[in-house]
Design a protein around this motif. Structure first.
Motif, PDB file in Angstrom:
ATOM      1  N   GLY A   8       0.826  -1.208   0.000  1.00 12.36           N
ATOM      2  CA  GLY A   8       0.000   0.000   0.000  1.00 12.36           C
ATOM      3  C   GLY A   8       0.853   1.248   0.000  1.00 12.36           C
ATOM      4  O   GLY A   8       0.569   2.201   0.739  1.00 12.36           O
ATOM      5  N   SER A   9       1.889   1.261  -0.830  1.00 11.77           N
ATOM      6  CA  SER A   9       2.802   2.390  -0.885  1.00 11.77           C
ATOM      7  C   SER A   9       3.397   2.505  -2.279  1.00 11.77           C
ATOM      8  O   SER A   9       3.544   1.500  -2.984  1.00 11.77           O
ATOM      9  N   ASN A  16       7.505  -1.396   2.973  1.00 14.41           N
ATOM     10  CA  ASN A  16       6.460  -2.345   2.602  1.00 14.41           C
ATOM     11  C   ASN A  16       6.594  -2.833   1.162  1.00 14.41           C
ATOM     12  O   ASN A  16       6.235  -3.958   0.855  1.00 14.41           O
ATOM     13  N   ILE A  75      -1.219  -8.559   1.157  1.00  9.28           N
ATOM     14  CA  ILE A  75      -1.101  -7.103   1.235  1.00  9.28           C
ATOM     15  C   ILE A  75      -0.059  -6.730   2.293  1.00  9.28           C
ATOM     16  O   ILE A  75      -0.121  -7.220   3.428  1.00  9.28           O
ATOM     17  N   THR A  77       1.006  -3.520   4.242  1.00 11.05           N
ATOM     18  CA  THR A  77       0.485  -2.173   4.464  1.00 11.05           C
ATOM     19  C   THR A  77       1.373  -1.324   5.359  1.00 11.05           C
ATOM     20  O   THR A  77       1.792  -1.774   6.428  1.00 11.05           O
ATOM     21  N   TYR A  84      -4.126   2.417   8.055  1.00  6.83           N
ATOM     22  CA  TYR A  84      -3.560   2.140   6.732  1.00  6.83           C
ATOM     23  C   TYR A  84      -3.647   3.407   5.875  1.00  6.83           C
ATOM     24  O   TYR A  84      -4.423   4.313   6.151  1.00  6.83           O
ATOM     25  N   LEU A  88      -4.183   2.875  -0.230  1.00 12.76           N
ATOM     26  CA  LEU A  88      -4.816   1.561  -0.141  1.00 12.76           C
ATOM     27  C   LEU A  88      -6.334   1.689  -0.051  1.00 12.76           C
ATOM     28  O   LEU A  88      -7.074   0.978  -0.753  1.00 12.76           O
ATOM     29  N   SER A 121       2.743  -6.083   7.541  1.00 12.01           N
ATOM     30  CA  SER A 121       3.037  -4.664   7.612  1.00 12.01           C
ATOM     31  C   SER A 121       4.486  -4.485   8.031  1.00 12.01           C
ATOM     32  O   SER A 121       5.100  -5.391   8.598  1.00 12.01           O
ATOM     33  N   SER A 132      -2.183  -0.533  11.824  1.00  9.06           N
ATOM     34  CA  SER A 132      -2.738  -0.465  10.469  1.00  9.06           C
ATOM     35  C   SER A 132      -3.462  -1.762  10.128  1.00  9.06           C
ATOM     36  O   SER A 132      -4.522  -1.752   9.504  1.00  9.06           O
ATOM     37  N   GLN A 133      -2.888  -2.879  10.569  1.00  7.88           N
ATOM     38  CA  GLN A 133      -3.550  -4.172  10.334  1.00  7.88           C
ATOM     39  C   GLN A 133      -4.906  -4.230  11.024  1.00  7.88           C
ATOM     40  O   GLN A 133      -5.879  -4.748  10.464  1.00  7.88           O
ATOM     41  N   LEU A 136      -7.271  -2.432   8.803  1.00  7.57           N
ATOM     42  CA  LEU A 136      -7.444  -2.994   7.464  1.00  7.57           C
ATOM     43  C   LEU A 136      -8.292  -4.272   7.466  1.00  7.57           C
ATOM     44  O   LEU A 136      -9.119  -4.475   6.574  1.00  7.57           O
TER      45      LEU A 136
END
Length: 196
Positions: A8-9, A16, A75, A77, A84, A88, A121, A132-133, A136
């Protein structure tokens, strides 16, 4: 098993993105057919219903098909402000938006329903992006995905990779590989009856 791996970057030195490259290699080593996706290769504007009313962007349509074709996703993240990143969320918002009048893509969950998803992550902090997890995973449930219970958060990510972008620690690699193994195991069983 076809697996879609992405981060997600889009940042060049993203921890990541490095982790996603490592995970893609681990999945290939386990015999998976891997598509390593870079979100930066696609022209996806910020979601706007007025823009969508003029037509869903071509790259969004390409991604809808690509995500649909892979029974498993992994994924990686980042964590921004304990959640997140917008990249994303924006991507998933576009992909889950139905295409009005389209006989195939009027189904908003066609791209995601029943996918087995592994979540990892990486973060410079000690927690490795765990927060973030935690944000998400409920989103993935809402998209009707099966989320692997085993996840991995790589802490102190700034020191975790060598000059070639590979994980230095065998323990870190083993933990990431355990997520890959679980995703492939679950996807194989959940999608065993799917047409090839």
């Amino acid at each position: 098993m076809k697996v879609l791996v992405f981060a997600g970057s889009t940042r060049n030195a993203s921890h990541n993105r490095k982790l996603a490259r490592e995970v893609a290699g681990l999945a290939r080593a386990r015999g998976a057919e891997v598509t390593h996706l870079e979100l930066g290769d696609y022209d996806i504007p910020m979601y706007d219903a007025d823009l969508e009313a003029r037509g869903t962007p071509a790259d969004v349509m390409k991604l809808k098909q690509l995500f649909h074709e892979h029974p498993a996703w992994i994924i990686c993240t980042p964590e921004y402000n304990a959640s997140y990143p917008a990249l994303l969320k924006n991507t998933l918002d576009w992909l889950s938006s139905p295409v009005k009048g389209d006989p195939v893509w009027s189904d908003d969950m066609r791209f995601s329903r029943g996918k087995v998803v592994g979540v990892l992550s990486a973060s410079p902090g000690a927690l490795g992006g765990l927060r973030s997890q935690s944000h998400l995973v409920p989103l993935l449930f809402n998209l009707h995905c099966w989320v692997a219970p085993l996840t991995y958060a790589l802490g102190r990510a700034g020191d975790a990779f060598d000059a070639a972008g590979l994980l230095k620690s065998e323990a870190d690699r083993a933990r990431a590989d355990a997520v890959v193994e679980q995703v492939l195991w679950a996807a194989d069983r959940l999608h065993a009856g799917d047409e090839k």
